[in-house]
Design a protein around this motif. Structure first.
Motif, short mmCIF file in Angstrom:
data_model
loop_
_atom_site.label_atom_id
_atom_site.label_comp_id
_atom_site.label_asym_id
_atom_site.label_seq_id
_atom_site.Cartn_x
_atom_site.Cartn_y
_atom_site.Cartn_z
N TYR A 113 31.20 9.84 -1.15
CA TYR A 113 29.90 10.50 -1.22
C TYR A 113 28.76 9.49 -1.11
N VAL A 114 29.02 8.25 -1.55
CA VAL A 114 27.96 7.23 -1.50
C VAL A 114 27.57 6.95 -0.05
N SER A 115 28.57 6.96 0.84
CA SER A 115 28.25 6.63 2.23
C SER A 115 27.50 7.77 2.91
N LYS A 116 27.66 8.98 2.36
CA LYS A 116 26.94 10.10 2.97
C LYS A 116 25.46 10.07 2.62
N TYR A 117 25.17 9.74 1.36
CA TYR A 117 23.76 9.72 0.93
C TYR A 117 23.43 8.33 0.42
N SER A 118 23.60 7.33 1.27
CA SER A 118 23.59 5.96 0.75
C SER A 118 22.29 5.59 0.06
N PHE A 120 19.94 7.52 -1.27
CA PHE A 120 19.74 8.31 -2.48
C PHE A 120 20.66 7.83 -3.61
N MET A 121 21.93 7.56 -3.24
CA MET A 121 22.87 7.09 -4.25
C MET A 121 22.49 5.70 -4.74
N PRO A 193 24.83 1.14 -0.46
CA PRO A 193 23.38 1.33 -0.50
C PRO A 193 22.60 0.09 -0.06
#
Lengths: 506, 452
Positions: A113-118, A120-121, A193
């Motif tokens: 999930y981190v790579s999807k919303y880098s 934001f995460m 991120p």
């Protein structure tokens, strides 16, 4: 709002840290054959058997967690090597760190999930943790009290007196350092991120070392708010911490990343060689020599810095010009380490241990250097029966990773903030010898004023028994003194003063 | 090999022992009924402030005593029998000595007014007092405190109580703070400094009576202005006196303190005394001097060690200077600086005070010759051996002002204010002095430390 700043800060910091802590365990990867091939190549492995084994294993499944990814690579590696050993092809046996290979493969194939919303995460981990810490630390700056306070000393608080929270912090630092140094594949979610920042600086995605650099510099910056408040009446402290901070970002963090982009070795150009051991490794020396005019300038600067500039500066100003003003460890110890500096032991026995350990490390450095240069020049891979590669590898692991990182910073809350500087730093050892025998720098003692209260000895982060000199009216000329100026700050009688001048005593 | 017995392990006794060991191999025993080994009494404040732990107040590590062959006995002296050269101890019984050194220090002076037997009224001198203070000022019951006595220990006590967020009322008998030390201006500055920390200072005030809270603890105090101040704790810091009660019937002469001559010898040939318990009399008809200071104890000890090792040496009080700090504000005084200039004298003062910060400089000089007699500073620090040499060598006021940068002992990058001070002088005396920059050459020439 203003009054509750501290509470908001704690909540944000806690959420940020909790999220950050969970990130290593939420890795998710779907590697393709292409990625695996590239990753193997990156690690310098050209082995069809190994790739074949890996390919077949990976094709069984499409989704991996960090641990299953690592396990798979480890299994494949074992199988390949068993195959070679059974056929007695010793030279084909593959020596590669499965953790590092897992990092390469995982980094390219992450679908967490981190790579999807880098971005934001990144905000939800690094961002709010930093924000929260800032809110906590600016609290005394903006909420002015009606009356000034006499603040209790370091031993009054659990965090700075080896209480439960100090132990928890130690555990956390060890967790972080172990991942970065030993199991980088778990740091993949931490790197994502920072990818865009890393691309901006060095042109490629962030590695775990980039995470370390970023966290190191950020913690230093945030904690400096506390130090600036604590030492608001001490210009020496404010200046040196300020300089250390600027230098950490410009030279150590940004500068060395930029060098990487210019096809140069990852080098913090303000740091002389014994501390930046990597710089003499064969590939780096080659980079410098073949790197055109920039490479040659850097090479000449490195040699000049190590052999001429450093001893000269130590002669004039003492080793503090690096240890307390420019070095990242110095900066971290003046900020994150400030609440813990009094844990450094000042007994005579610890001084004896210090000299044995420190000069053993220096000897190790010199031996490894000699072997490396010998191998580089002659092409023979061992010196006096010691294999150069083994020397370099063990130096990197035991001194670089364990001593300077895991023990040096990880044990801040229980062992004090200068464990690495005092017992391990080869650069400090080298400069210390110059400082002890040929320097204008010393801590001078105002005649017959010492009342033996012990504040100086307790708070000396290098574990120098300052009082034993002061009560005998003797200037302090010691190889280990990093000139941090804390003894001068804590002395209730104003007896001590960092000073440069012609030496008359001793 | 003589057996030298030292009673008391304060700085005077320990300094004597250490210095004897440097010159001779006599048998040395230190007897003390207080905490053993030797600790720095001056550091008790820092222990309470939690800046150091009690074990850190030991200036010498535990191996030091064994290595130097100094015997430490924790016991209480019951009687001294000079005729048989014997000490009678509470536990160990009789101990023979060849030479005896009494270095028993001081005890706190108690307030002798109604109600002083209540609990939570105490002074501060020893480790026991500190332990008691921890109990008496436990945060669950102690919110308000009264400190009596505007001396150095009083200031320490105020600072200590403030660190535990206790509201302090500071009661001072005199009409200014540290009356014997400070002039009106400095006293006012300190007064404002105390107010900044929320301390309620009452000058010209004395306590008439203590009242209890119904449980045997102090509940309020009544002042001579008939003001009733409620409090949970009273710190009595009205001074110390030599600790000489145990001398009764021993034949050793004493008045306020143990009477000694310039060699620190008592009226009995092999009994000496040093430190804060002695009263030095050069002339039997005059009043003697008592010096209760850490540095004097140290100096007496090293002087007495010479005498005891067969090189008789006269004790001369070496330093005429005082360094201390009041709630983080440093104060230093060198030479003579009178606190009251209204009395007719040859002394005149140059005084400078910083407008924005708590800094001041006072130079006392001779009206006729302009030679400096003393310097005192608040918030600034001076190079002590250099300044003492200035005074000894009778430098003029103009010299001192123009060469101030030599004498300043501030941290690097600190603001020095030398220009402002000169400007103030020029304005006041219509002068045209110019400040000189710091020169190592001059400093080396004029400070003992660097003279080869």
């Amino acid at each position: 709002m203003k009054k509750n700043l501290k509470t908001y800060g704690f909540v944000l910091l806690l959420l940020g840290v909790l999220h950050f802590t969970s990130m290593p365990f939420t890795g998710n990867y779907t590697p393709t054959l292409n990625i695996i091939e590239n990753a193997i190549k990156e690690q310098g492995i050209q082995d069809s058997v190994f790739s074949q084994v890996l390919f077949t294993e990976f094709s069984k499944n499409s989704n991996y967690s960090t641990s299953s990814l690592t396990q798979l690579i480890r299994d494949a590696l074992q199988e390949t090597n068993r195959h070679y050993i059974s056929k007695q092809k010793w030279n084909r046996v593959i020596e590669v760190n499965p953790n590092y290979l897992a990092f390469s493969i995982g980094k390219k194939s992450t679908t967490s999930y981190v790579s999807k919303y880098s971005i934001f995460m990144g905000f939800l981990s690094y961002g709010i943790a930093i924000l929260g810490a800032i809110l906590i630390l600016i609290h005394p700056w903006i909420n002015l009290q009606t009356f000034e306070k006499i603040k209790a000393g370091s031993f009054a608080y659990a965090i700075s007196n080896k209480g439960w929270n100090a132990l928890a912090l130690t555990a956390y630092l060890l967790f972080f350092y172990s991942i970065v140094y030993l199991k980088p594949q778990y740091a993949i979610n931490w790197t994502i991120p920072l990818d865009s920042l890393s691309r901006l600086l060095n042109g490629s995605v962030a590695s775990h070392w980039f995470v370390l650099g970023f966290v190191f510099s950020s913690v230093m910056s945030v904690m400096s708010i506390r130090s600036f408040y604590k030492y608001k009446n001490n210009r020496y402290q404010k200046l040196r911490i300020g300089v250390a901070l600027v230098v950490q970002w410009i030279f150590a963090f940004i500068g060395s990343e930029l060098l990487l982009r210019l096809q140069m070795p990852h080098w913090d150009i303000k740091t002389p060689f014994p501390l930046e051991f990597n710089i003499i490794l064969e590939e780096n020396v080659n980079l410098l020599i073949q790197g055109g005019s920039l490479g040659n300038i850097l090479l000449v600067w490195g040699i000049l810095l190590t052999l001429i500039v450093t001893p000269l500066m130590v002669y004039f100003y003492g080793k503090r010009w690096i240890c307390s003003w420019l070095c990242g460890y110095g900066g971290l110890s003046a900020t994150l380490g400030d609440p813990f500096k009094h844990h450094s032991n000042y007994s005579l026995i610890s001084w004896k241990a210090e000299r044995w350990i420190l000069y053993s490390v220096l000897l190790f450095t010199i031996t490894s250097t000699a072997a490396t240069l010998y191998t580089y020049i002659t092409g023979i891979d061992s010196l006096l029966g010691l294999k150069t590669e083994t020397l370099q590898w063990s130096y990197g692991l035991f001194i670089g990773a364990f001593f300077s990182g895991i023990i040096g910073v990880g044990f801040y809350p229980v062992l004090g903030s200068r464990i690495w500087c005092r017992f391990g730093c080869p650069l400090g050892a080298y400069m210390g010898i110059v400082q002890r025998f040929a320097s204008r720098f010393r801590i001078s003692v105002n005649s017959v004023q010492c009342i033996s209260c012990g504040n100086c000895s307790v708070h000396c982060e290098m574990g120098i028994d300052v009082r034993s000199y002061a009560q005998r009216d003797q200037n302090i000329v010691r190889a280990s003194c990093v000139g941090c100026g804390i003894c001068e700050d804590v002395c209730p009688k104003g007896v001590l003063k960092l000073e440069m001048g012609p030496y008359a005593q001793q | 090999m003589a057996h030298i017995v030292i009673v008391g392990n304060g700085i005077a006794g320990v300094s004597t022992a250490r210095n004897i060991r440097k010159i001779s191999d006599d048998r040395i025993s230190i007897i003390s009924s207080e905490t053993s080994p030797f600790y720095a009494r001056t550091a008790l404040k820092h222990v309470y402030l939690k800046e150091v732990l009690f074990e850190h107040t030991h200036p010498y590590e535990d191996w030091f005593w064994k290595k130097n062959d100094i015997e430490l006995l924790q016991d209480h002296v019951i009687e001294i029998k000079p005729k048989s050269n014997t000490l009678l101890l509470a536990h160990l019984g009789a101990v023979q000595y060849d030479k005896l050194v009494l270095a028993t220090g001081s005890t706190s002076v108690k307030l002798n007014i109604p109600g002083s037997e209540f609990n939570r009224i105490q002074s501060l001198y020893s480790k026991n007092d500190l332990d008691l203070l921890e109990i008496n000022t436990a945060t669950n019951h102690c919110k308000n405190a009264v400190v009596v006595g505007g001396g150095l220990i009083g200031f320490q006590m105020v600072e200590m109580l403030l660190s535990r967020s206790i509201q302090v009322t500071f009661i001072v008998r005199e009409n200014k703070l540290l009356e014997y030390l400070l002039s009106e201006d400095e006293s006012n500055m300190l007064f404002k400094h105390l107010e900044k920390y929320g301390v309620d200072v009452k000058l010209n005030t004395e306590i008439k009576e203590f009242f209890d809270d119904g449980n045997g603890c102090v509940g309020s105090v009544l002042t001579n202005h008939d003001e009733l101040i409620p409090c949970d704790f009273v710190g009595v810091c009205i001074g110390v006196k030599p600790n000489i009660n145990f001398l009764k019937n021993s034949g050793i002469e004493s008045r306020r303190g143990i009477l000694v001559d310039d060699y620190l010898l008592t009226n009995i040939p092999n009994i000496y005394a040093a430190g804060a318990c002695v009263e030095i009399i050069s002339d039997r008809n005059n009043k003697g001097v008592i010096i209760a200071q850490w540095q004097s104890g140290k100096q007496m000890g090293s002087c007495l060690a010479q005498t005891l090792s067969g090189h008789p040496k006269v004790f001369v009080q070496g330093n005429t200077h005082l360094l201390t700090s009041f709630l983080k504000l440093t104060y230093q005084k060198y030479g003579t600086v009178s606190s009251d200039l209204s009395l007719p004298s040859q002394e005149e003062h140059f005084y400078w005070k910083c407008e924005n910060e708590e800094l001041s400089l006072r130079i006392a000089f001779d009206t006729q010759s302009n030679k400096i007699m003393g310097i005192s500073v608040i918030g600034l620090k001076l190079r002590s051996d250099l300044v003492l040499n200035w005074i000894k060598k009778k430098k003029t006021l103009k010299y001192a002002l123009t060469h101030l940068s030599d004498a300043l002992y501030l941290g690097e990058f600190a603001v020095t204010y030398t220009e402002e001070i000169i400007r103030a002088y020029n304005k006041m005396y219509n002068g045209s002095l110019k400040a000189k920059t710091f020169k190592w050459k001059r400093v080396l020439k004029l400070s003992n430390k660097y003279i080869d």
